[in-house]
Design a protein around this motif. Structure first.
Motif, PDB file in Angstrom:
ATOM      1  N   UNK A 112     -72.484 -10.067  34.926  1.00  0.00           N
ATOM      2  CA  UNK A 112     -71.804 -11.366  34.862  1.00  0.00           C
ATOM      3  C   UNK A 112     -72.120 -12.195  36.098  1.00  0.00           C
ATOM      4  N   UNK A 113     -72.174 -11.545  37.268  1.00  0.00           N
ATOM      5  CA  UNK A 113     -72.546 -12.263  38.494  1.00  0.00           C
ATOM      6  C   UNK A 113     -73.906 -12.928  38.341  1.00  0.00           C
ATOM      7  N   UNK A 120     -68.734  -1.680  37.392  1.00  0.00           N
ATOM      8  CA  UNK A 120     -69.503  -2.367  38.437  1.00  0.00           C
ATOM      9  C   UNK A 120     -70.785  -2.977  37.873  1.00  0.00           C
ATOM     10  N   UNK A 121     -71.445  -2.256  36.970  1.00  0.00           N
ATOM     11  CA  UNK A 121     -72.673  -2.783  36.382  1.00  0.00           C
ATOM     12  C   UNK A 121     -72.380  -3.981  35.476  1.00  0.00           C
ATOM     13  N   UNK A 122     -71.250  -3.934  34.780  1.00  0.00           N
ATOM     14  CA  UNK A 122     -70.845  -5.081  33.953  1.00  0.00           C
ATOM     15  C   UNK A 122     -70.574  -6.298  34.835  1.00  0.00           C
ATOM     16  N   UNK A 153     -55.304  -0.904  32.905  1.00  0.00           N
ATOM     17  CA  UNK A 153     -54.856  -2.064  33.680  1.00  0.00           C
ATOM     18  C   UNK A 153     -55.592  -2.183  35.005  1.00  0.00           C
ATOM     19  N   UNK A 154     -55.868  -1.055  35.649  1.00  0.00           N
ATOM     20  CA  UNK A 154     -56.566  -1.105  36.929  1.00  0.00           C
ATOM     21  C   UNK A 154     -57.947  -1.740  36.767  1.00  0.00           C
ATOM     22  N   UNK A 155     -58.654  -1.355  35.706  1.00  0.00           N
ATOM     23  CA  UNK A 155     -59.975  -1.944  35.447  1.00  0.00           C
ATOM     24  C   UNK A 155     -59.852  -3.433  35.146  1.00  0.00           C
ATOM     25  N   UNK A 160     -62.484  -9.930  40.494  1.00  0.00           N
ATOM     26  CA  UNK A 160     -63.882 -10.038  40.916  1.00  0.00           C
ATOM     27  C   UNK A 160     -64.616 -11.199  40.261  1.00  0.00           C
ATOM     28  N   UNK A 161     -64.382 -11.414  38.963  1.00  0.00           N
ATOM     29  CA  UNK A 161     -65.187 -12.385  38.213  1.00  0.00           C
ATOM     30  C   UNK A 161     -64.937 -13.804  38.721  1.00  0.00           C
ATOM     31  N   UNK A 162     -66.027 -14.495  39.003  1.00  0.00           N
ATOM     32  CA  UNK A 162     -65.965 -15.859  39.532  1.00  0.00           C
ATOM     33  C   UNK A 162     -66.163 -16.846  38.380  1.00  0.00           C
ATOM     34  N   UNK A 163     -65.079 -17.142  37.667  1.00  0.00           N
ATOM     35  CA  UNK A 163     -65.139 -18.066  36.534  1.00  0.00           C
ATOM     36  C   UNK A 163     -63.839 -18.852  36.469  1.00  0.00           C
ATOM     37  N   UNK A 164     -63.883 -19.970  35.761  1.00  0.00           N
ATOM     38  CA  UNK A 164     -62.682 -20.811  35.650  1.00  0.00           C
ATOM     39  C   UNK A 164     -61.584 -20.120  34.854  1.00  0.00           C
ATOM     40  N   UNK A 165     -61.974 -19.333  33.839  1.00  0.00           N
ATOM     41  CA  UNK A 165     -61.005 -18.647  32.978  1.00  0.00           C
ATOM     42  C   UNK A 165     -61.461 -17.201  32.786  1.00  0.00           C
TER      43      UNK A 165
END
Length: 415
Positions: free
Chosen positions: A331-332, A325-327, A347-349, A356-361
């Motif tokens: 990134x956010x 969550x802190x990572x 795999x779950x992580x 969650x990550x808001x990025x193109x790739x």
């Protein structure tokens, strides 16, 4: 505007390009590729004039430099684009209404695409090949650092176009001045969309100044998270490749985020970077661990500016976190929406990270250096879009098109 006639010519050329068959466009692309191969000395001589103006220790020097090998790669990419299926004329939706009207939504060129870019002369060929293949004219505004190279490249392309009887204005190079940039961004009615390729300052300036539509590309503050369940050998290879393959490109790694339970592996994780003399800007926990192991001259304590910086150099930040969550929060806050990665055997992580990550790739156990149109099997690219409206990620042929509706009737009228 002083360049109004130039923009008018590009617009007229874009309309004439609609009458050039796909077969002829492909033949011309192959001919330009052959011309690049046959005129290496001429292109490299012009490039050398640009290189003489830049300090060879500048990280951007590598982006500016053309070599015989890179020209071979440029020609190869152009031949590859010529062999790709055309993105035009695809019927993406079709329907017949109850009244008998037949509707088709068909892919078509934008018309004129303007591209503003910095010290990367290979972009001239990438943009031309993608725009020409997709039926678009292009207006190029290169940086002064690469002006000799860009002029030589466009002159060569014009010679081939003229040989085939195609209006050379389908690829137009503007003067390498700030005034030309301003006029380009105000070319309403002539340039259909503008794509800036460069750093954050350039992209922000174009977005804030333009009166024509803009697709944001390029700026990449890239992070990679080494999870508590990360594989060390995979991590060493991924981090080194993402950081050092080419430091001056937008997919290069800027910040390594590491779970605190794996701090004991941090030196081994970054050890391959020593061969490239990468300077690390590290937070408190990482500094305490690396002090005495990583060379003192290459180890700096991180400041607030270290995170969220696109280094474009042999430099990298390191941030320690206590959880996934802190990572994700890091990134956010600091990511640019370009490319992000997680290294983990959980795999779950990984799935949670990718969701969650808001990025193109978003990568799992692979380096961000793969964010590239050619690597994605798309041929060359015109840039990496970091926005959400319109294209996102590598912009290749398909992203160089819009669509129009074709409606066929038999005398129907609307009540």
């Amino acid at each position: 505007m002083e360049l109004i006639d130039t923009f008018k010519s590009a617009k007229a050329a874009s309309r004439s390009l609609a009458l050039v068959s796909e077969e002829l466009r492909n033949e011309i692309l192959l001919a330009v590729a052959d011309a690049v191969s046959a005129n290496k000395a001429r292109i490299l001589e012009a490039n050398e004039k640009d290189l003489m103006k830049m300090d060879s220790k500048n990280p951007l020097y590598d982006r500016l430099q053309l070599t015989a090998r890179r020209l071979d790669d440029i020609a190869s990419d152009m031949r590859h684009v010529a062999g790709l299926p055309s993105p035009l004329g695809h019927v993406t939706k079709a329907n017949t209404l109850p009244n008998g009207l037949r509707l088709h939504r068909v892919s078509v060129p934008f018309g004129v695409i303007g591209v503003i870019y910095e010290a990367r002369p290979n972009v001239t060929y990438d943009v031309f090949s993608l725009c020409f293949k997709s039926g678009n004219a292009c207006v190029l505004k290169g940086g002064s650092d690469a002006d000799f190279s860009n002029q030589a490249s466009v002159e060569l392309i014009h010679e081939v176009l003229e040989h085939y009887g195609v209006d050379p204005a389908v690829v137009t190079l503007l003067p390498a001045t700030h005034e030309a940039t301003g006029e380009m961004l105000n070319a309403v009615g002539y340039i259909d969309v503008c794509i800036p390729r460069g750093g954050r300052r350039l992209i922000d300036f174009v977005r804030d100044t333009a009166r024509i539509p803009v697709i944001e590309t390029g700026a990449g503050v890239v992070n990679t998270y080494f999870d508590k369940d990360g594989d060390l050998e995979k991590g060493k290879a991924i981090v080194c490749n993402a950081k050092t393959r080419r430091v001056s490109v937008c997919n290069a790694l800027d910040c390594l985020i590491i779970h605190e339970k794996r701090l004991g592996d941090l030196f081994e994780l970054v050890k391959p970077l020593l061969d490239h003399k990468v300077t690390l800007y590290v937070d408190g926990p990482a500094y305490q661990l690396l002090k005495g192991q990583y060379p003192e001259i290459l180890l700096q304590q991180a400041t607030a500016e270290s995170f969220g910086t696109e280094f474009m150099d042999y430099k990298m930040a390191v941030r320690t976190v206590a959880s996934l969550d802190e990572a994700l929060a890091h990134i956010d806050q600091y990511g640019s929406g370009h490319s992000e990665a997680i290294i983990t055997e959980n795999e779950q992580a990984a799935r949670r990270f990718q969701a969650h990550v808001d990025a193109a790739c978003v990568y799992w156990n692979a380096p961000t250096s793969f964010t590239d149109g050619a690597q994605f099997g798309l041929g060359a690219e015109i840039g990496i879009s970091t926005q959400k409206l319109g294209p996102r990620g590598p912009m290749a042929l398909e992203e160089m098109t819009t669509y129009k509706w074709i409606i066929e009737g038999d005398g129907q009228t609307r009540p």
